[in-house]
Design an enzyme around this catalytic site. Structure first.
Site, PDB file in Angstrom:
ATOM      1  N   GLY A 165      58.899  20.368  41.484  1.00  0.00           N
ATOM      2  CA  GLY A 165      59.307  21.258  40.086  1.00  0.00           C
ATOM      3  C   GLY A 165      60.289  22.323  40.220  1.00  0.00           C
ATOM      4  O   GLY A 165      60.227  23.232  39.656  1.00  0.00           O
TER       5      GLY A 165
ATOM      6  N   GLN B  37      60.442  27.366  35.925  1.00  0.00           N
ATOM      7  CA  GLN B  37      60.770  28.666  36.045  1.00  0.00           C
ATOM      8  C   GLN B  37      60.512  29.416  37.411  1.00  0.00           C
ATOM      9  O   GLN B  37      61.454  30.038  37.841  1.00  0.00           O
ATOM     10  CB  GLN B  37      59.928  29.511  34.844  1.00  0.00           C
ATOM     11  CG  GLN B  37      59.884  30.888  35.062  1.00  0.00           C
ATOM     12  CD  GLN B  37      58.833  31.629  34.447  1.00  0.00           C
ATOM     13  OE1 GLN B  37      57.805  31.172  34.367  1.00  0.00           O
ATOM     14  NE2 GLN B  37      58.985  33.226  34.109  1.00  0.00           N
TER      15      GLN B  37
ATOM     16  N   TYR C  61      44.824  23.543  30.307  1.00  0.00           N
ATOM     17  CA  TYR C  61      45.379  24.115  31.479  1.00  0.00           C
ATOM     18  C   TYR C  61      44.327  24.639  32.499  1.00  0.00           C
ATOM     19  O   TYR C  61      44.590  24.376  33.799  1.00  0.00           O
ATOM     20  CB  TYR C  61      46.308  25.088  30.755  1.00  0.00           C
ATOM     21  CG  TYR C  61      47.202  25.944  31.971  1.00  0.00           C
ATOM     22  CD1 TYR C  61      48.084  25.069  32.720  1.00  0.00           C
ATOM     23  CD2 TYR C  61      47.120  27.246  32.120  1.00  0.00           C
ATOM     24  CE1 TYR C  61      49.112  25.763  33.494  1.00  0.00           C
ATOM     25  CE2 TYR C  61      47.713  27.955  32.904  1.00  0.00           C
ATOM     26  CZ  TYR C  61      48.971  27.117  33.532  1.00  0.00           C
ATOM     27  OH  TYR C  61      49.464  28.104  34.569  1.00  0.00           O
TER      28      TYR C  61
HETATM   29  C1  AKB Z   1      50.890  30.549  30.845  1.00  0.00           C
HETATM   30  O1  AKB Z   1      50.981  31.393  30.013  1.00  0.00           O
HETATM   31  O2  AKB Z   1      50.706  29.211  30.743  1.00  0.00           O
HETATM   32  C2  AKB Z   1      51.211  30.477  32.558  1.00  0.00           C
HETATM   33  C3  AKB Z   1      50.064  31.056  33.182  1.00  0.00           C
HETATM   34  C4  AKB Z   1      49.754  32.445  32.785  1.00  0.00           C
HETATM   35  O3  AKB Z   1      49.646  30.524  33.998  1.00  0.00           O
HETATM   36  N1  AKB Z   1      52.562  31.875  32.609  1.00  0.00           N
END
Ligand code: AKB
Length: 320
Positions: A8, A12, A142
């Site tokens: 990766g 960022q 996520y």
């Molecule tokens: C997101 O906003 O998805 C990421 C995180 C806080 O994991 N920057």
């Protein structure tokens, strides 16, 4: 001497972490792994680079053997907002990818760094002073992948002795590579708007407090947890770490103190709002402080001075 693979490298965190690791461990000892997006020229040219996809273990294995890799920093992920648009892809990278990398680590004696996130929490978690060990029922894909990654990392350590370590990162603010598809991205974009003389349109409502951190502290944290004395680690994985907590109004006013003509308006994105409201307002990071000496250097004021200086110089040179 470590032989490191960063997966990766174009992202960022990956773009800056690869350079940071090359400065510490030597350029030739840090392999940058990238997929479709080409990393910046300085990353491409300062050390070995290989095309690797987090979801293709055969290629990762080939690179691990070729360079005798002993440490893998796995930064591949789809961030929170984009993962809601592409949940299947997010699962594939964030769970199948993590599993494949842990299997390679098990068979080849590699240590593995896994970046979890404030996204590993959900609305049933205590959102103020969020404890290190607490309820984790995230409502996003996520978050589901981050909890799975934390649990898999713990499992591979306990069951197979793989040296897995990791952090729960807050929103990371930086000035080299833009984030993409995250809920906390606004806290980066606001600085670019301020420098470019544009009005900033904020996607999160006033009063949405989230943990944040400046990139230099995020890089130090990744290295320090991997270098920590294992006998002092009670947790190993998924340490809460934070450096500051603010809402859009506070960061806006911190910038406005320095650029009085800067303006911001709100146009709330309901998806990002829902995600942000289910995440901690402020985490308790005392376990990281006690177990491996976590101690961030940048607060909001110091970060704002540095962000405006660096982005301002880029703007003057016509780079942004
Ligand atoms: C997101 O906003 O998805 C990421 C995180 C806080 O994991 N920057």
């Amino acid at each position: 001497m470590k032989n490191i693979l960063v997966i990766g490298t174009a992202g960022q965190i990956g773009s800056e972490l690869t350079m940071h690791l090359r400065n510490i461990y030597g350029s030739s000892n840090v392999v940058g792994g990238y997929r479709k997006t080409m990393p910046a020229e300085e990353v491409m040219e300062s050390g070995p680079m290989e095309k690797v996809d987090a979801t293709e273990p055969e290629k990762i294995l080939e690179v691990v053997k070729k360079y005798k890799i002993d440490t893998i920093y796995n930064l591949a992920a789809l961030l929170s907002a984009v993962a809601e648009e592409k949940p299947q892809a997010a699962w594939n990278v964030g769970v199948n990818g993590v599993y494949g990398i842990l299997e390679i680590a098990r068979e080849n004696n590699c240590a593995v760094f896994f970046p979890s996130s404030i996204g590993a929490f959900g609305s049933s978690t205590p959102l103020d002073n969020t404890p290190q060990d607490t309820i984790q029922r995230p409502g996003t894909m996520y978050g589901v992948t981050k909890v799975a990654g934390e649990l898999l990392s713990d499992y591979y350590f306990k069951r197979f002795g793989v040296d897995t370590r990791g952090l729960r990162y807050p929103g990371i603010i930086s000035n080299v590579t833009l984030p993409g598809g995250g809920t906390t991205d606004y806290a980066v974009e606001i600085y670019y708007a301020a420098i470019k003389g544009e009005k900033f349109v904020c996607p999160l409502p006033k009063g949405t407090f989230l943990d944040m951190m400046y990139m230099p502290d995020a890089l130090d944290a990744a290295v320090n947890v991997m270098e920590a004395d294992p006998s002092k680690l009670k947790h190993r994985n998924a340490f809460n770490i934070t450096a500051m907590s603010f809402d859009p109004d506070i960061i806006y006013n911190t910038i406005k103190k320095r650029i009085p003509e800067f303006e911001m308006e709100y146009d709330v994105d309901p998806v990002k709002q829902g995600i942000a409201e289910s995440w901690p307002n402020k985490m308790d990071d005392s376990a990281a402080r006690e177990e491996w000496g976590w101690d961030p250097k940048f607060d909001l004021e110091a970060m704002t001075d540095d962000m405006l200086k660096v982005i301002g110089e880029k703007h003057k040179k016509g780079l942004i």
